[in-house]
Design an enzyme around this catalytic site. Structure first.
Site, PDB file in Angstrom:
ATOM      1  N   TYR A  57      -3.795   3.753  -5.253  1.00 51.13           N
ATOM      2  CA  TYR A  57      -2.599   3.507  -4.421  1.00 51.13           C
ATOM      3  C   TYR A  57      -2.041   4.839  -3.909  1.00 51.13           C
ATOM      4  O   TYR A  57      -1.746   4.985  -2.724  1.00 51.13           O
ATOM      5  CB  TYR A  57      -1.568   2.754  -5.258  1.00 51.13           C
ATOM      6  CG  TYR A  57      -0.290   2.378  -4.513  1.00 51.13           C
ATOM      7  CD1 TYR A  57      -0.257   1.248  -3.702  1.00 51.13           C
ATOM      8  CD2 TYR A  57       0.860   3.152  -4.626  1.00 51.13           C
ATOM      9  CE1 TYR A  57       0.904   0.897  -3.022  1.00 51.13           C
ATOM     10  CE2 TYR A  57       2.020   2.812  -3.953  1.00 51.13           C
ATOM     11  CZ  TYR A  57       2.045   1.674  -3.158  1.00 51.13           C
ATOM     12  OH  TYR A  57       3.202   1.329  -2.482  1.00 51.13           O
ATOM     13  N   LYS A 116      -1.717   6.155  -0.018  1.00 48.22           N
ATOM     14  CA  LYS A 116      -0.436   6.527   0.602  1.00 48.22           C
ATOM     15  C   LYS A 116      -0.425   8.002   1.024  1.00 48.22           C
ATOM     16  O   LYS A 116       0.223   8.351   2.009  1.00 48.22           O
ATOM     17  CB  LYS A 116       0.716   6.215  -0.361  1.00 48.22           C
ATOM     18  CG  LYS A 116       0.887   4.706  -0.652  1.00 48.22           C
ATOM     19  CD  LYS A 116       1.178   3.912   0.607  1.00 48.22           C
ATOM     20  CE  LYS A 116       1.508   2.453   0.318  1.00 48.22           C
ATOM     21  NZ  LYS A 116       1.793   1.687   1.551  1.00 48.22           N
TER      22      LYS A 116
HETATM   23  N1  LIG Z   1       8.096  -2.116  -3.326  1.00 47.80           N
HETATM   24  C1  LIG Z   1       8.057  -0.801  -3.505  1.00 47.80           C
HETATM   25  O1  LIG Z   1       8.627  -0.256  -4.468  1.00 47.80           O
HETATM   26  C2  LIG Z   1       7.363   0.068  -2.492  1.00 47.80           C
HETATM   27  C3  LIG Z   1       7.590   1.444  -2.548  1.00 47.80           C
HETATM   28  C4  LIG Z   1       6.980   2.275  -1.614  1.00 47.80           C
HETATM   29  C5  LIG Z   1       6.179   1.732  -0.634  1.00 47.80           C
HETATM   30  N2  LIG Z   1       5.954   0.381  -0.610  1.00 47.80           N
HETATM   31  C6  LIG Z   1       5.113  -0.136   0.483  1.00 47.80           C
HETATM   32  O2  LIG Z   1       5.934  -0.957   1.290  1.00 47.80           O
HETATM   33  C7  LIG Z   1       5.093  -1.899   1.977  1.00 47.80           C
HETATM   34  C8  LIG Z   1       5.681  -3.297   1.827  1.00 47.80           C
HETATM   35  O3  LIG Z   1       5.578  -3.705   0.468  1.00 47.80           O
HETATM   36  P1  LIG Z   1       6.670  -4.642  -0.247  1.00 47.80           P
HETATM   37  O4  LIG Z   1       7.331  -3.828  -1.254  1.00 47.80           O
HETATM   38  O5  LIG Z   1       7.481  -5.351   0.784  1.00 47.80           O
HETATM   39  O6  LIG Z   1       5.704  -5.663  -1.029  1.00 47.80           O
HETATM   40  P2  LIG Z   1       5.309  -7.187  -0.717  1.00 47.80           P
HETATM   41  O7  LIG Z   1       4.138  -7.481  -1.571  1.00 47.80           O
HETATM   42  O8  LIG Z   1       6.494  -8.070  -0.819  1.00 47.80           O
HETATM   43  O9  LIG Z   1       4.911  -7.149   0.825  1.00 47.80           O
HETATM   44  C9  LIG Z   1       3.643  -6.731   1.285  1.00 47.80           C
HETATM   45  C10 LIG Z   1       3.202  -7.718   2.352  1.00 47.80           C
HETATM   46  O10 LIG Z   1       1.924  -7.306   2.850  1.00 47.80           O
HETATM   47  C11 LIG Z   1       1.119  -8.461   2.942  1.00 47.80           C
HETATM   48  N3  LIG Z   1      -0.289  -8.125   2.916  1.00 47.80           N
HETATM   49  C12 LIG Z   1      -1.018  -7.726   1.846  1.00 47.80           C
HETATM   50  N4  LIG Z   1      -2.302  -7.555   2.196  1.00 47.80           N
HETATM   51  C13 LIG Z   1      -2.372  -7.837   3.524  1.00 47.80           C
HETATM   52  C14 LIG Z   1      -3.441  -7.842   4.452  1.00 47.80           C
HETATM   53  N5  LIG Z   1      -4.690  -7.534   4.074  1.00 47.80           N
HETATM   54  N6  LIG Z   1      -3.177  -8.179   5.745  1.00 47.80           N
HETATM   55  C15 LIG Z   1      -1.912  -8.511   6.115  1.00 47.80           C
HETATM   56  N7  LIG Z   1      -0.873  -8.530   5.270  1.00 47.80           N
HETATM   57  C16 LIG Z   1      -1.104  -8.197   3.988  1.00 47.80           C
HETATM   58  C17 LIG Z   1       1.529  -9.302   1.743  1.00 47.80           C
HETATM   59  O11 LIG Z   1       1.103 -10.647   1.863  1.00 47.80           O
HETATM   60  C18 LIG Z   1       3.037  -9.131   1.769  1.00 47.80           C
HETATM   61  O12 LIG Z   1       3.661 -10.079   2.595  1.00 47.80           O
HETATM   62  C19 LIG Z   1       3.715  -1.721   1.381  1.00 47.80           C
HETATM   63  O13 LIG Z   1       2.932  -0.894   2.223  1.00 47.80           O
HETATM   64  C20 LIG Z   1       3.983  -1.016   0.073  1.00 47.80           C
HETATM   65  O14 LIG Z   1       2.847  -0.302  -0.384  1.00 47.80           O
HETATM   66  C21 LIG Z   1       6.526  -0.446  -1.512  1.00 47.80           C
END
Ligand SMILES: NC(=O)c1ccc[n+]([C@@H]2O[C@H](COP(=O)([O-])OP(=O)(O)OC[C@H]3O[C@@H](n4cnc5c(N)ncnc54)[C@H](O)[C@@H]3O)[C@@H](O)[C@H]2O)c1
Length: 293
Positions: free
Chosen positions: A170, A174
């Site tokens: 991961y 990133k």
């Molecule tokens: N939640 C955290 O603490 C956090 C922190 C830093 C970065 N992020 C990043 O933020 C972004 C959003 O994550 P989130 O926290 O809302 O989690 P989440 O799991 O709620 O949302 C991620 C979304 O991406 C979709 N997804 C996954 N694989 C996919 C694919 N192959 N094609 C299309 N859609 C796909 C999922 O179905 C989901 O709706 C991600 O890139 C995550 O890595 C999250």
């Protein structure tokens, strides 16, 4: 005043969490939305240990955008499938006649020490989090170059700057997003297209609400939501603020997409309650030898 009136944004991973917050925040500022996500009933990702979105989640995002009197094209499309993304973009262009912004947000997470991780688990995270971002950019770039205007917002993470013990794949994905962003900003700058990234800290979404993350935050097996909430207070520096709301990240994406950031490109913006400003915090220190059982 609406900062994105008459504009159109493509949001990937738009069914829930931060993706839904992006779609709704852009709509609130006057934008129409092209929203894509997977449907885990028909195409999940095997190595991801928590449920990804379902069609009903994307329908709820669409309903929330429409409740703001904005239009939305919501389609099941996997960012691992470049043709599906291009089809969604083509449909968006046919419907709205323009595309001004991209929020490349779709992402997945899983855990294992790197030496125990299988090829497929490592590849799944790279395929979605890094190649999926590249495919999303590739799908919108020709149009933005043609109109000589556009803003791409790539969702990286504080793990794009720091390591993650237990999720090296991961963190690698990133970090990769930031290299992609910086290079694309150079390539697209002459065409009038800006490219930036957001590095969220801990955000309260389904990605962070399952037992594996509770254990990681607690620093021991058997972690709970209560452990997550109390450990989250150590993750940032803003008093009393634990995991961020998805809307905090969406606010930054709106700013980067709008004209207020017309002089900003090639930047990684932390939205992390000060996490990266901390001198360091070890959530699971190894005990001195004398204390070991
Ligand atoms: N939640 C955290 O603490 C956090 C922190 C830093 C970065 N992020 C990043 O933020 C972004 C959003 O994550 P989130 O926290 O809302 O989690 P989440 O799991 O709620 O949302 C991620 C979304 O991406 C979709 N997804 C996954 N694989 C996919 C694919 N192959 N094609 C299309 N859609 C796909 C999922 O179905 C989901 O709706 C991600 O890139 C995550 O890595 C999250």
């Amino acid at each position: 005043m609406s900062r994105l009136q008459g504009k159109v944004v493509l949001v990937t991973g738009a069914a829930r969490g931060q993706g839904r917050a992006h779609a709704v925040a852009f709509a609130r500022e006057g934008a129409d939305v092209v929203a894509v996500d997977i449907d885990s009933d028909t195409g999940g990702i095997g190595s991801v240990p928590y449920p990804t979105a379902r069609a009903a989640d994307l329908a709820e995002t669409a309903a929330q955008v429409e409740a703001l009197d904005r239009r939305i094209v919501a389609r099941t499309a996997d960012v691992r499938d470049g043709a599906a993304l291009e089809a969604a973009v083509a449909e968006g262009l046919e419907t709205f006649g323009r595309l001004d912004a991209l929020v490349a947000n779709a992402g997945v997470f899983s855990q294992a020490p790197f030496w125990e991780m299988g090829e497929q688990q490592f590849r799944d995270v790279l395929e979605v989090n890094l190649l999926g971002v590249w495919r999303s950019m590739k799908a919108v770039a020709p149009h933005m170059i043609e109109q000589r205007r556009g803003s791409m917002v790539l969702i990286s993470s504080v793990n794009g700057v720091r390591g993650n013990a237990g999720a090296a794949h991961y963190a690698a994905s990133k970090h990769g997003v930031l290299g992609l962003m910086r290079s694309a900003a150079l390539e697209l700058g002459p065409h009038g297209v800006r490219v930036n990234a957001i590095c969220p800290g801990l955000v309260d979404t389904p990605m962070t609400n399952w037992p594996g993350v509770y254990d990681q935050m607690a620093g021991r097996p058997g972690g709970t939501r209560a452990d997550f909430e109390s450990s989250a207070l150590h993750y940032g520096v803003l008093g009393g603020q634990g995991a961020l709301a998805p809307e905090a990240v969406a606010d930054a994406a709106v700013w980067l997409a709008a004209d207020g950031a017309s002089g900003v490109t090639g930047q990684a913006i932390p939205v992390d309650a000060g996490h990266l400003a901390l001198p360091g915090y070890n959530p699971a220190p190894v005990q001195p030898a004398a204390d070991r059982p």
